[in-house]
Design an enzyme around this catalytic site. Sequence first.
Site, PDB file in Angstrom:
ATOM      1  N   ARG A 124       0.812  -1.220   0.000  1.00 46.77           N
ATOM      2  CA  ARG A 124       0.000   0.000   0.000  1.00 46.77           C
ATOM      3  C   ARG A 124       0.842   1.265   0.000  1.00 46.77           C
ATOM      4  O   ARG A 124       0.492   2.234  -0.662  1.00 46.77           O
ATOM      5  CB  ARG A 124      -0.916  -0.016   1.231  1.00 46.77           C
ATOM      6  CG  ARG A 124      -2.312   0.417   0.887  1.00 46.77           C
ATOM      7  CD  ARG A 124      -3.201   0.452   2.087  1.00 46.77           C
ATOM      8  NE  ARG A 124      -2.822   1.506   3.000  1.00 46.77           N
ATOM      9  CZ  ARG A 124      -3.368   1.692   4.189  1.00 46.77           C
ATOM     10  NH1 ARG A 124      -4.292   0.874   4.612  1.00 46.77           N
ATOM     11  NH2 ARG A 124      -2.989   2.683   4.945  1.00 46.77           N
ATOM     12  N   TYR A 135      -2.891  19.065   2.195  1.00 45.85           N
ATOM     13  CA  TYR A 135      -2.602  19.961   3.317  1.00 45.85           C
ATOM     14  C   TYR A 135      -1.713  19.256   4.331  1.00 45.85           C
ATOM     15  O   TYR A 135      -1.739  18.042   4.451  1.00 45.85           O
ATOM     16  CB  TYR A 135      -3.894  20.445   4.013  1.00 45.85           C
ATOM     17  CG  TYR A 135      -4.875  19.367   4.456  1.00 45.85           C
ATOM     18  CD1 TYR A 135      -5.795  18.834   3.563  1.00 45.85           C
ATOM     19  CD2 TYR A 135      -4.908  18.915   5.775  1.00 45.85           C
ATOM     20  CE1 TYR A 135      -6.715  17.873   3.963  1.00 45.85           C
ATOM     21  CE2 TYR A 135      -5.833  17.955   6.188  1.00 45.85           C
ATOM     22  CZ  TYR A 135      -6.724  17.439   5.276  1.00 45.85           C
ATOM     23  OH  TYR A 135      -7.639  16.483   5.671  1.00 45.85           O
ATOM     24  N   PRO A 136      -0.918  20.051   5.048  1.00 46.64           N
ATOM     25  CA  PRO A 136      -0.109  19.477   6.120  1.00 46.64           C
ATOM     26  C   PRO A 136      -0.849  19.575   7.455  1.00 46.64           C
ATOM     27  O   PRO A 136      -1.706  20.451   7.622  1.00 46.64           O
ATOM     28  CB  PRO A 136       1.126  20.375   6.138  1.00 46.64           C
ATOM     29  CG  PRO A 136       0.626  21.714   5.722  1.00 46.64           C
ATOM     30  CD  PRO A 136      -0.566  21.480   4.822  1.00 46.64           C
TER      31      PRO A 136
HETATM   32  O1  76R Z   1      -4.700   2.809   7.608  1.00 44.55           O
HETATM   33  C1  76R Z   1      -5.907   2.858   7.276  1.00 44.55           C
HETATM   34  O2  76R Z   1      -6.308   3.189   6.151  1.00 44.55           O
HETATM   35  C2  76R Z   1      -6.939   2.544   8.311  1.00 44.55           C
HETATM   36  C3  76R Z   1      -7.014   3.441   9.419  1.00 44.55           C
HETATM   37  C4  76R Z   1      -6.376   4.825   9.269  1.00 44.55           C
HETATM   38  C5  76R Z   1      -5.200   5.267   9.897  1.00 44.55           C
HETATM   39  C6  76R Z   1      -4.257   4.495  10.788  1.00 44.55           C
HETATM   40  C7  76R Z   1      -6.897   5.942   8.524  1.00 44.55           C
HETATM   41  C8  76R Z   1      -8.021   5.890   7.726  1.00 44.55           C
HETATM   42  N1  76R Z   1      -6.090   7.036   8.734  1.00 44.55           N
HETATM   43  C9  76R Z   1      -5.056   6.664   9.551  1.00 44.55           C
HETATM   44  C10 76R Z   1      -4.010   7.461  10.017  1.00 44.55           C
HETATM   45 MN1  76R Z   1      -6.477   8.955   8.151  1.00 44.55          MN
HETATM   46  N2  76R Z   1      -6.862  10.822   7.515  1.00 44.55           N
HETATM   47  C11 76R Z   1      -6.270  11.959   8.019  1.00 44.55           C
HETATM   48  C12 76R Z   1      -6.984  13.090   7.509  1.00 44.55           C
HETATM   49  O3  76R Z   1      -8.705  16.393   8.081  1.00 44.55           O
HETATM   50  C13 76R Z   1      -8.496  15.774   9.142  1.00 44.55           C
HETATM   51  O4  76R Z   1      -9.195  15.967  10.166  1.00 44.55           O
HETATM   52  C14 76R Z   1      -7.375  14.800   9.234  1.00 44.55           C
HETATM   53  C15 76R Z   1      -6.698  14.528   7.895  1.00 44.55           C
HETATM   54  C16 76R Z   1      -7.998  12.623   6.682  1.00 44.55           C
HETATM   55  C17 76R Z   1      -9.009  13.424   5.913  1.00 44.55           C
HETATM   56  C18 76R Z   1      -7.911  11.187   6.703  1.00 44.55           C
HETATM   57  C19 76R Z   1      -8.741  10.347   5.972  1.00 44.55           C
HETATM   58  N3  76R Z   1      -4.872   9.615   9.224  1.00 44.55           N
HETATM   59  C20 76R Z   1      -3.963   8.830   9.866  1.00 44.55           C
HETATM   60  C21 76R Z   1      -2.928   9.686  10.426  1.00 44.55           C
HETATM   61  C22 76R Z   1      -1.689   9.204  11.201  1.00 44.55           C
HETATM   62  C23 76R Z   1      -2.009   9.219  12.669  1.00 44.55           C
HETATM   63  C24 76R Z   1      -0.954   8.572  13.537  1.00 44.55           C
HETATM   64  O5  76R Z   1      -0.232   7.678  13.052  1.00 44.55           O
HETATM   65  O6  76R Z   1      -0.847   8.968  14.703  1.00 44.55           O
HETATM   66  C25 76R Z   1      -3.261  10.977  10.091  1.00 44.55           C
HETATM   67  C26 76R Z   1      -2.491  12.237  10.418  1.00 44.55           C
HETATM   68  C27 76R Z   1      -4.491  10.925   9.353  1.00 44.55           C
HETATM   69  C28 76R Z   1      -5.165  12.015   8.876  1.00 44.55           C
HETATM   70  N4  76R Z   1      -8.107   8.227   7.078  1.00 44.55           N
HETATM   71  C29 76R Z   1      -8.527   6.921   6.981  1.00 44.55           C
HETATM   72  C30 76R Z   1      -8.835   8.992   6.173  1.00 44.55           C
HETATM   73  C31 76R Z   1      -9.752   8.105   5.466  1.00 44.55           C
HETATM   74  C32 76R Z   1     -10.711   8.553   4.374  1.00 44.55           C
HETATM   75  C33 76R Z   1      -9.554   6.840   5.970  1.00 44.55           C
HETATM   76  C34 76R Z   1     -10.266   5.559   5.571  1.00 44.55           C
HETATM   77  C35 76R Z   1      -9.506   4.874   4.482  1.00 44.55           C
HETATM   78  C36 76R Z   1     -10.177   3.640   3.976  1.00 44.55           C
HETATM   79  O7  76R Z   1     -10.734   2.881   4.784  1.00 44.55           O
HETATM   80  O8  76R Z   1     -10.106   3.443   2.742  1.00 44.55           O
END
Ligand code: 76R
Length: 272
Positions: free
Chosen positions: A153, A167-168
């Site tokens: 992936r 965005y960061p």
């Molecule tokens: O890994 C995976 O896909 C499953 C769970 C998952 C993790 C571990 C996941 C799913 N994310 C993960 C980690 Mn995410 N994500 C963001 C943002 O705008 C905001 O409020 C935050 C920006 C979005 C929009 C988003 C979308 N994610 C993270 C991390 C790392 C955190 C850490 O390690 O401490 C960040 C910073 C972050 C931020 N996330 C998903 C999404 C979406 C749409 C999913 C579902 C993906 C899917 O099931 O196909």
Amino acid sequence: MSATESQEAPQTVDGWFVLHEQWRLDQNLWWHLEERDRDHHAAVFADWIEAAKTGGDAGAWLTIGQKADLLVIIYRRTAAELQEAQSAFRRLDFHGFLRPTGSFLSVVEASLYEASGIAAQVVARRGIAPGTPEHAQAVAAETEVQKQALNDRVFRPIPARSHVCWYPMSKRRGETWNWYALPLDERRSYMRGHGRLGARYAGQVDQIISGAIGLDDWEWGVDLHADDPMVFKKLVTDMRFDPASSRFAEFGEFLIGLRAHRERILSWLSGR
Ligand code: 76R
């Protein structure tokens, strides 16, 4: 929860080194060129974007608003290869007409918050008794399987969608809400809720999370790729109400771009 456990950083599976760069076109210089020079520089740039897909991936997006006109994203296996790609871009004549408005260096990552839990579930379904050496071995083997899937992936090509929202962000380190002082289990449970919410958008958006701690000024880069830009508005709004974001997320600037393959690049730069 022991003190050592509470300090545990989540493990990640790491993939592409990623460079985001954004630019404004110097309109005065560009539109005063002879048409044939413009066409030539534009064609060389379009060719370069195509060629830069080799060795990782690369793409260009035309952005909306004053923050930039052009976003370029490059994926490479190593930081050194990323730097080489950057230098090759700098050598193009077209580059001389661009004014920098921002860049971000990060590494595509998948966190392993869930991998060992999922592995334990898979093993439990096979009926192996917990606490036995077979169980520990089976969990370790299954965790490797999960890691391999995550490895594929984090080395995927750039999603083929027509729009990007990039965005960061960082996680808050406030007095009340400090992500980095939470025990691993609590962070896992926040991320589980976050992941469940995100999964509602499966099929509509491809999200690429890249880690930038120690590499750049924010902690993560978020790239959302979708064909309908309204999905960005809906998804990011939903996330704002989710505790993982409402309590802990800090955001930088948002940039929206339209994927520009050769024809769109040439029509942008020729005005035809
Ligand atoms: O890994 C995976 O896909 C499953 C769970 C998952 C993790 C571990 C996941 C799913 N994310 C993960 C980690 Mn995410 N994500 C963001 C943002 O705008 C905001 O409020 C935050 C920006 C979005 C929009 C988003 C979308 N994610 C993270 C991390 C790392 C955190 C850490 O390690 O401490 C960040 C910073 C972050 C931020 N996330 C998903 C999404 C979406 C749409 C999913 C579902 C993906 C899917 O099931 O196909």
